[in-house]
Each structure stands twice: as C-alpha cells, then as structure tokens.
Motif scaffolding. Sequence first.
Motif, PDB file in Angstrom:
ATOM      1  N   TYR A  53       0.655  -1.201  -0.008  1.00 10.19           N
ATOM      2  CA  TYR A  53       0.065  -0.082  -0.038  1.00 10.19           C
ATOM      3  C   TYR A  53       0.978   1.252  -0.115  1.00 10.19           C
ATOM      4  CZ  TYR A  53      -4.775  -1.560   0.264  1.00 10.19           C
ATOM      5  OH  TYR A  53      -6.118  -2.066  -0.294  1.00 10.19           O
ATOM      6  N   ASP A  54       1.807   1.319   0.719  1.00 14.31           N
ATOM      7  CA  ASP A  54       2.622   2.243   0.877  1.00 14.31           C
ATOM      8  C   ASP A  54       3.382   2.627  -0.531  1.00 14.31           C
ATOM      9  OD1 ASP A  54       3.889   1.924   4.304  1.00 14.31           O
ATOM     10  OD2 ASP A  54       2.150   3.018   3.462  1.00 14.31           O
ATOM     11  N   ALA A  55       3.841   1.637  -1.075  1.00 14.28           N
ATOM     12  CA  ALA A  55       4.504   1.523  -2.206  1.00 14.28           C
ATOM     13  C   ALA A  55       3.728   2.024  -3.486  1.00 14.28           C
ATOM     14  CB  ALA A  55       5.082   0.226  -2.873  1.00 14.28           C
ATOM     15  N   VAL A  56       2.471   1.567  -3.488  1.00 16.59           N
ATOM     16  CA  VAL A  56       1.413   2.209  -4.409  1.00 16.59           C
ATOM     17  C   VAL A  56       0.989   3.534  -4.204  1.00 16.59           C
ATOM     18  CG1 VAL A  56      -0.913   2.007  -5.527  1.00 16.59           C
ATOM     19  CG2 VAL A  56       0.611  -0.212  -5.048  1.00 16.59           C
ATOM     20  N   ASN A  57       0.949   3.848  -3.040  1.00 20.60           N
ATOM     21  CA  ASN A  57       0.606   5.375  -2.698  1.00 20.60           C
ATOM     22  C   ASN A  57       1.558   6.273  -3.064  1.00 20.60           C
ATOM     23  OD1 ASN A  57      -1.164   7.228  -1.582  1.00 20.60           O
ATOM     24  ND2 ASN A  57      -1.183   5.928   0.579  1.00 20.60           N
ATOM     25  N   LYS A  58       3.010   5.867  -3.114  1.00 23.50           N
ATOM     26  CA  LYS A  58       4.208   6.432  -3.392  1.00 23.50           C
ATOM     27  C   LYS A  58       3.923   6.857  -4.897  1.00 23.50           C
ATOM     28  CE  LYS A  58       9.301   6.273  -3.561  1.00 23.50           C
ATOM     29  NZ  LYS A  58      10.456   5.600  -3.003  1.00 23.50           N
ATOM     30  N   LEU A  59       3.660   5.673  -5.788  1.00 23.75           N
ATOM     31  CA  LEU A  59       3.393   5.757  -7.097  1.00 23.75           C
ATOM     32  C   LEU A  59       2.391   6.633  -7.562  1.00 23.75           C
ATOM     33  CD1 LEU A  59       4.073   2.024  -8.020  1.00 23.75           C
ATOM     34  CD2 LEU A  59       5.792   4.054  -8.353  1.00 23.75           C
ATOM     35  N   ALA A  60       1.172   6.442  -6.554  1.00 24.13           N
ATOM     36  CA  ALA A  60       0.319   7.464  -7.129  1.00 24.13           C
ATOM     37  C   ALA A  60       0.474   8.869  -6.829  1.00 24.13           C
ATOM     38  CB  ALA A  60      -1.171   7.029  -6.225  1.00 24.13           C
ATOM     39  N   LEU A 111       9.478   5.155 -16.596  1.00 17.53           N
ATOM     40  CA  LEU A 111       9.653   5.359 -15.153  1.00 17.53           C
ATOM     41  C   LEU A 111      11.191   5.749 -14.780  1.00 17.53           C
ATOM     42  CD1 LEU A 111       7.993   2.051 -13.795  1.00 17.53           C
ATOM     43  CD2 LEU A 111       7.059   4.164 -13.976  1.00 17.53           C
ATOM     44  N   ASN A 112      11.424   6.630 -13.826  1.00 18.68           N
ATOM     45  CA  ASN A 112      12.734   6.952 -13.401  1.00 18.68           C
ATOM     46  C   ASN A 112      13.194   5.612 -12.430  1.00 18.68           C
ATOM     47  OD1 ASN A 112      12.031   6.997 -10.568  1.00 18.68           O
ATOM     48  ND2 ASN A 112      11.614   9.227 -10.928  1.00 18.68           N
ATOM     49  N   ASP A 113      14.634   5.628 -12.305  1.00 16.72           N
ATOM     50  CA  ASP A 113      15.083   4.669 -11.398  1.00 16.72           C
ATOM     51  C   ASP A 113      14.527   4.014 -10.112  1.00 16.72           C
ATOM     52  OD1 ASP A 113      18.515   5.466 -12.501  1.00 16.72           O
ATOM     53  OD2 ASP A 113      17.243   4.137 -13.635  1.00 16.72           O
ATOM     54  N   THR A 120      10.571   0.330  -7.283  1.00 17.58           N
ATOM     55  CA  THR A 120       9.342   0.036  -6.644  1.00 17.58           C
ATOM     56  C   THR A 120       8.331  -0.956  -7.383  1.00 17.58           C
ATOM     57  OG1 THR A 120       9.234   2.018  -5.650  1.00 17.58           O
ATOM     58  CG2 THR A 120       7.266   1.097  -5.600  1.00 17.58           C
ATOM     59  N   VAL A 121       8.271  -0.880  -8.863  1.00 15.91           N
ATOM     60  CA  VAL A 121       7.212  -1.648  -9.659  1.00 15.91           C
ATOM     61  C   VAL A 121       8.209  -2.743  -9.421  1.00 15.91           C
ATOM     62  CG1 VAL A 121       6.398  -1.772 -12.052  1.00 15.91           C
ATOM     63  CG2 VAL A 121       6.455   0.319 -10.878  1.00 15.91           C
ATOM     64  N   ASP A 122       9.351  -3.135  -9.830  1.00 17.05           N
ATOM     65  CA  ASP A 122       9.735  -4.404  -9.760  1.00 17.05           C
ATOM     66  C   ASP A 122       9.492  -5.137  -8.535  1.00 17.05           C
ATOM     67  OD1 ASP A 122      13.013  -3.290 -11.651  1.00 17.05           O
ATOM     68  OD2 ASP A 122      10.785  -3.869 -12.382  1.00 17.05           O
ATOM     69  N   GLU A 123       9.718  -4.533  -7.436  1.00 17.67           N
ATOM     70  CA  GLU A 123       9.402  -5.260  -5.980  1.00 17.67           C
ATOM     71  C   GLU A 123       7.806  -5.550  -6.123  1.00 17.67           C
ATOM     72  OE1 GLU A 123      10.463  -2.797  -2.936  1.00 17.67           O
ATOM     73  OE2 GLU A 123      12.553  -2.762  -3.329  1.00 17.67           O
ATOM     74  N   LEU A 124       6.933  -4.691  -6.560  1.00 18.19           N
ATOM     75  CA  LEU A 124       5.416  -4.740  -6.459  1.00 18.19           C
ATOM     76  C   LEU A 124       5.205  -6.247  -7.546  1.00 18.19           C
ATOM     77  CD1 LEU A 124       4.092  -1.363  -6.503  1.00 18.19           C
ATOM     78  CD2 LEU A 124       3.856  -3.098  -4.870  1.00 18.19           C
ATOM     79  N   SER A 125       5.952  -5.951  -8.793  1.00 16.54           N
ATOM     80  CA  SER A 125       5.458  -7.141  -9.687  1.00 16.54           C
ATOM     81  C   SER A 125       6.131  -8.531  -9.160  1.00 16.54           C
ATOM     82  CB  SER A 125       6.214  -6.898 -10.929  1.00 16.54           C
ATOM     83  OG  SER A 125       7.588  -6.876 -10.923  1.00 16.54           O
ATOM     84  N   GLN A 126       6.987  -8.563  -8.256  1.00 18.11           N
ATOM     85  CA  GLN A 126       7.553  -9.812  -7.593  1.00 18.11           C
ATOM     86  C   GLN A 126       6.383 -10.320  -6.717  1.00 18.11           C
ATOM     87  OE1 GLN A 126      10.125 -11.916  -8.297  1.00 18.11           O
ATOM     88  NE2 GLN A 126      10.319 -10.472 -10.236  1.00 18.11           N
TER      89      GLN A 126
END
Length: 377
Positions: free
Chosen positions: A40-47, A83-85, A90-96
């Motif tokens: 949730y924190d990761a997606v919030n950050k992306l949002a 995306l930036n680095d 973050t997206v790589d971690e979420l995809s895993q």
Amino acid sequence: MKKRLLKVAVTTALTVAFAVPAFAASANPFSDVPANHWAYDAVNKLAQAGVVDGYADGTFKGDKTMTRYEMAQIVAKAMNKSLNDDQQGTVDELSQEFAAELNNLGVKVDSLQEQVDDMVKVSGDARVRYFAAEDAGDNTDFRARVNFDGKISDNLKFNARLTSGNMNYDGGNGDAGINTANVTFDALGLTNTIGRQDVILAEGYLFDTQMNAVATEIGGLKLVAGNTDANRIYAAEYGFNALGTDLVADYYKNDTADQEIYGLSTGFKLTKNLAINASYYDNNDADATAVSYGVKLNKLGLSATYRDVEAGAYTGFGALANDQQPSTLESGFKGMEYAYDRALDRNTALNVKYQDFEDQDGIDLGARTQATVSVKF
C-alpha cells in the motif's frame, strides 16, 4: 592559446506522463490485501508521483482495503509507464509480490499492452549547448523538441515533431514549429518513410538534418530522394560486416549544385575498450577529398580524430556544417578533434568537443569548443 572556462547549464528535464485507462474492480478471486501491507505504501508513493491513477474514477483510496486482483491491475498499468530508477525499483518489487496474480491476469495484461500500443506516444529531448570560438566569440543556446508517434493501422505509422528551434540565451529565437511530419509503412519487404524526416548518413558527415524525402530501407541498405533548401538530393548507404569489421559505403548526389560524393567508412575494435575508425570521401565534381581517422576509448568516453577536409569535400547538410564557419568549410581545413562523452544520469548525456584546425595552407583557424547537455524524456 586563450583559455576559456566552460560553463554548461543543465536544463530542467521535461516530464510527460501517460494516462492508461484504469480497470474497474471486479469479483475478488484472491485474498484481501490489508491497508497496512507494505504494498500500500509503495502504490501510494507511485500514485503521488502520478505513475498510477488508482480506480476508474481517477482516485486512489489509500486507506481502503484492496483485493490482490485490484492491486495486480494497478501494478500492470505501472509496468507500462516510463519510469525513473526509483519508480522502476518500486514497480519491480510490486511485480514480484503479485507475480502469480499478474500471471493469472495474462489476457487482461496483454489487452492493456495492445491499448498502450494503439495510443499516441509522446517523447522528446532537450538540449543546452555552449559554444566558443577564438574567431567568433561564445554563445549559449537551448532547444526542446516533442515527438508524437502513433499507429494509423497495423502497417501504417505516423510521426510528427515540434521544435523550439535554437533559442539563444540573449533572447534570439531559432525556427520554431513542426520539423518532422511523415508516415512509415512496409511494402514488398521494404520499410518506407514519406514526408519530412530526419536524414543521417555517414554518421552525420553527409547528412545530419531534416528534409522532405522518400526513404526506403531493407536490411543494411537505405535509399533517400528528396529536397532541402531548394536542393534536389539523392543518396544511398549500405552497411555490412566483413571479417569482424563494420563497413559503410555511401553515395550522395546534389543535382542542383552538381555535386557527387562517394564514401567509405570503417570501424573495428582492437580490444574491448579500444576502437579504431577511419573514413574517406571523394567529391568527383570538385576533385576534392575528405579523410579522417581516429581512436576511441569506449569505457572512458574519450576519442581523438584527425580530419583533412579539402575545399568542396563537404555537403553543407552534415555535422561539419554545424561545427564550423561556412568560410572555413569553403576553404577546407585539417587538424585534430577531441571529444568526451559521458552519461550524467539516466537519459542525460554530456558531450564536449574541442577542435584545433588550420586551413589547407597551414594558417591557424583558431580553436573551437562545444559542450552540450542533452536530456531525453
């Protein structure tokens, strides 16, 4: 030789965000993801960064319990963004974390990719350039360009690009407007581009400009016919590899100026880090030749090139025309050119070029220095 302190201004990178239609939530085939889950924190950050837009109504409810199915759909959208680095990590971690759900979404993710492929894609570049010459003073200019690439059908694509032109720091503006507008299609095994387009031949020696043209490519062969600055141009280039050496043969004909040039260039690696290059061009009409040879240390980004260009052995549309005063080109020149290329960050590059030339009679033409920071977005 007069010393100069190079000052290169770094441009603010322009950012373009692509909005992909959000999926509406559906029945929950997976277990719920609690609001205190790390994702949730990761997606919030992306949002907050504008990478994802959450639900179909464009909102992201960070305090609402989401299903893993909903979360996987949001991750799938983020995987198709530029995306930036930090965001990519973050997206790589979420995809895993949601690998199984993403796999089960197979058809839906493929459908999303098809939607992305059908969208008009926006990209671009920006450049800040500092130029100094002993015979012409110094100058700093800026240029920004935005590309629009889209698909009309499975076999017909279009490209258009807006440019600011070269804007001088003192307020002088270049030619702003549309400088490419073309369509590309495949026919009879050929890839064809019709309209105003970038033309780069002989690594920029013959051409490094835009022109109204018809271009055809197949394998390593490229044919071009068109007009630029009231000149009727025909050109051909064929690149191939022989015995581990890259070779490029070029032909250029300017009907209007009655100019015809043949050329051959080559490049090969002596070691993993050391490359050798050489080129030879012959203008039969002016009985003039242009020769260059040099070395490059790939890992360091350093290169040194010797050039000997006789009067009439250039086209006026290549990289040399951007580097030198017209009078210098018309009288010919020879001497050393040194360059330094370095990636400053992702999609950001620095190029520094120093030229120390004299004319064909041995008269010093003065040193010329150019430093450029380029950003792609």
